[in-house]
Every structure is written in C-alpha cells, then in structure tokens.
Scaffold this motif. Sequence first.
Motif, PDB file in Angstrom:
ATOM      1  N   TRP A   4     -27.485  12.766  -4.453  1.00  0.00           N
ATOM      2  CA  TRP A   4     -26.471  12.997  -5.484  1.00  0.00           C
ATOM      3  C   TRP A   4     -25.892  14.406  -5.464  1.00  0.00           C
ATOM      4  N   GLY A   5     -26.488  15.322  -4.727  1.00  0.00           N
ATOM      5  CA  GLY A   5     -25.927  16.657  -4.579  1.00  0.00           C
ATOM      6  C   GLY A   5     -25.814  17.410  -5.889  1.00  0.00           C
ATOM      7  N   LEU A   6     -24.661  18.043  -6.099  1.00  0.00           N
ATOM      8  CA  LEU A   6     -24.462  18.899  -7.263  1.00  0.00           C
ATOM      9  C   LEU A   6     -24.418  18.126  -8.569  1.00  0.00           C
ATOM     10  N   LEU A   7     -24.220  16.815  -8.516  1.00  0.00           N
ATOM     11  CA  LEU A   7     -24.258  16.033  -9.749  1.00  0.00           C
ATOM     12  C   LEU A   7     -25.647  16.091 -10.393  1.00  0.00           C
ATOM     13  N   VAL A   8     -26.681  16.272  -9.586  1.00  0.00           N
ATOM     14  CA  VAL A   8     -28.025  16.443 -10.135  1.00  0.00           C
ATOM     15  C   VAL A   8     -28.091  17.710 -10.979  1.00  0.00           C
ATOM     16  N   VAL A   9     -27.480  18.775 -10.479  1.00  0.00           N
ATOM     17  CA  VAL A   9     -27.484  20.048 -11.202  1.00  0.00           C
ATOM     18  C   VAL A   9     -26.762  19.897 -12.541  1.00  0.00           C
TER      19      VAL A   9
ATOM     20  N   ALA B 141     -35.668  21.986 -10.206  1.00  0.00           N
ATOM     21  CA  ALA B 141     -36.582  21.862  -9.066  1.00  0.00           C
ATOM     22  C   ALA B 141     -36.917  20.393  -8.789  1.00  0.00           C
ATOM     23  N   LEU B 142     -37.282  19.659  -9.832  1.00  0.00           N
ATOM     24  CA  LEU B 142     -37.654  18.261  -9.637  1.00  0.00           C
ATOM     25  C   LEU B 142     -36.443  17.399  -9.284  1.00  0.00           C
ATOM     26  N   GLY B 143     -35.338  17.627 -10.002  1.00  0.00           N
ATOM     27  CA  GLY B 143     -34.149  16.820  -9.746  1.00  0.00           C
ATOM     28  C   GLY B 143     -33.613  16.992  -8.337  1.00  0.00           C
ATOM     29  N   LEU B 144     -33.520  18.247  -7.885  1.00  0.00           N
ATOM     30  CA  LEU B 144     -32.991  18.492  -6.549  1.00  0.00           C
ATOM     31  C   LEU B 144     -33.967  18.047  -5.467  1.00  0.00           C
ATOM     32  N   HIS B 145     -35.257  18.171  -5.744  1.00  0.00           N
ATOM     33  CA  HIS B 145     -36.246  17.753  -4.744  1.00  0.00           C
ATOM     34  C   HIS B 145     -36.188  16.244  -4.503  1.00  0.00           C
ATOM     35  N   PHE B 146     -36.090  15.482  -5.588  1.00  0.00           N
ATOM     36  CA  PHE B 146     -36.156  14.029  -5.460  1.00  0.00           C
ATOM     37  C   PHE B 146     -34.785  13.373  -5.274  1.00  0.00           C
TER      38      PHE B 146
END
Length: 249
Positions: A152-157, A142-147
């Motif tokens: 960075w797209g899917l690399l955040v996931v 939640a935090l990574g994708l929000h910010f």
Amino acid sequence: YFFVGRFLGVEALGVYRVAFDLAMTPLEIVVTVVNRVAFPVYSRIAHDQKDLEAAFARSFRYLLLLLGPAVVFLSFESADTIRVVASARWLPAVPIARLLGWAALLRGFAELYPQIFFAIDRAEYAVYDALVSLGVLAVGLALGLHFFGQRWGLLVVVGVWLATYPIVLFVLARCTRRIAGIQAWPIVKQLAPLSGALGAMAVPLAALSFLHLSALGAAARLALFAGAGLGAYGLYLRWVLGIRLRDLR
C-alpha cells in the motif's frame, strides 16, 4: 521520515515530504496563532472552571474556522497548488496531501491541549501527551510499513496518521476532564455548526472539479477555486451562522 525512507525508499520519502509540508504548513501557522492568544487567557481564568471550559471550547472553534477552509481547499486543489509552489514532478504527492490535510486538522486539535496543562500548573501532562503521541505514531508506522508498506506504500502512512490522533484526542479529553473538569460536550457544540460551513464550501469546489478547466493555467484555477470556495464559506458564516469578519478578528 526515518520510517518512510527505511521501508519505502528515498523516492517515496521525497513524495511524502512534499505532501507533508503542503498539508501541515497551514496547521503550523494557525495553531501557533491560536495558542499564542489562548495561553494568557487560560492563565487569567485558570481558577474558574466554567470560564476555562468555555474559553477552551472557543479555541477549537477558532482553529476550525481558520484551518478548516485550507483543509477543504487542499482536498480539491492539491494538484494545482503543487504545480504552482513546486513543480509537476511532485504530482504523485497529491492524494497523500489531500488525506494528510484531515490528519493535520486532528493534530491541530490535539495541540491545543498542552496550553491548558500549562495554565493549570500541570505541565507534566504535556510531557505525557508528547510521549503518547510519539509512541502511538511510531509504533503504528513501524508495524504498518513493515507488514503493509510494500503493498500500500504511502497510504499506510496516511492511515496511521488518521488513526493516531483520534486515539490521542480520546486520551487527552479523558485527562483534561479528570484534572481540570473540562467536558467534551462544549467543544462538540462549538464545532458542529461549522461543519455546515465547510460543507457549503465544498459544494462549489466539487462542482468546479467536474468542469473541464484545463484551458486555464494552474494559477488561474487556484484563484477560481479559492474565490468560489471562500465566497461560499463566507456567505454561510454570515447568513447562516451570523459570524462577521469583525467577529473573527
């Protein structure tokens, strides 16, 4: 899937689903077999801390023996694997699948712990394990994708997956040490020699990746890489570690 679809859209979700299934399917197959064998063993020796610790460490070794080659193989041959089992339209999933394979390996190690908790009659710790895993992963996504999702797209996931399981494994190791007296060092001793075998497998795969093999079809390249990689892996196991096929059986 909810977080990916919410922050990155349906197209990114489709790419992520292909990468996730490709990376996690070998894990699901292998960890099911290992845990199915391990639990009755743990249950019979639950009263003997030393034997239980040794058996638990061997489970990590078996998991890495079986799953490690699949992770290394996908690190080099995700593209041809996707071409063969899906279609070329899903090639954007390749870099995600390569990295998720290593997250799958860490996840597999974490999924060995609940069997110990069941065997020593401390099943509540399996619930705590699930809650910690869910909490760290969900909050991280939640935090990574929000910010950072838009940049960075899917690399955040992938980054969240790779960061989650070291945290979970640390918590599980501490809990297992406290309630069962199982130390981490025997596990490290079981895993360390196998890193050389995985490195030996990666050498011919890396060499082949520098060759121009576009004349071969995707299936032929898969067969070539699989033969070279598994051949090097098997030779290292046999001649360096002294592990034979019947030992694996």
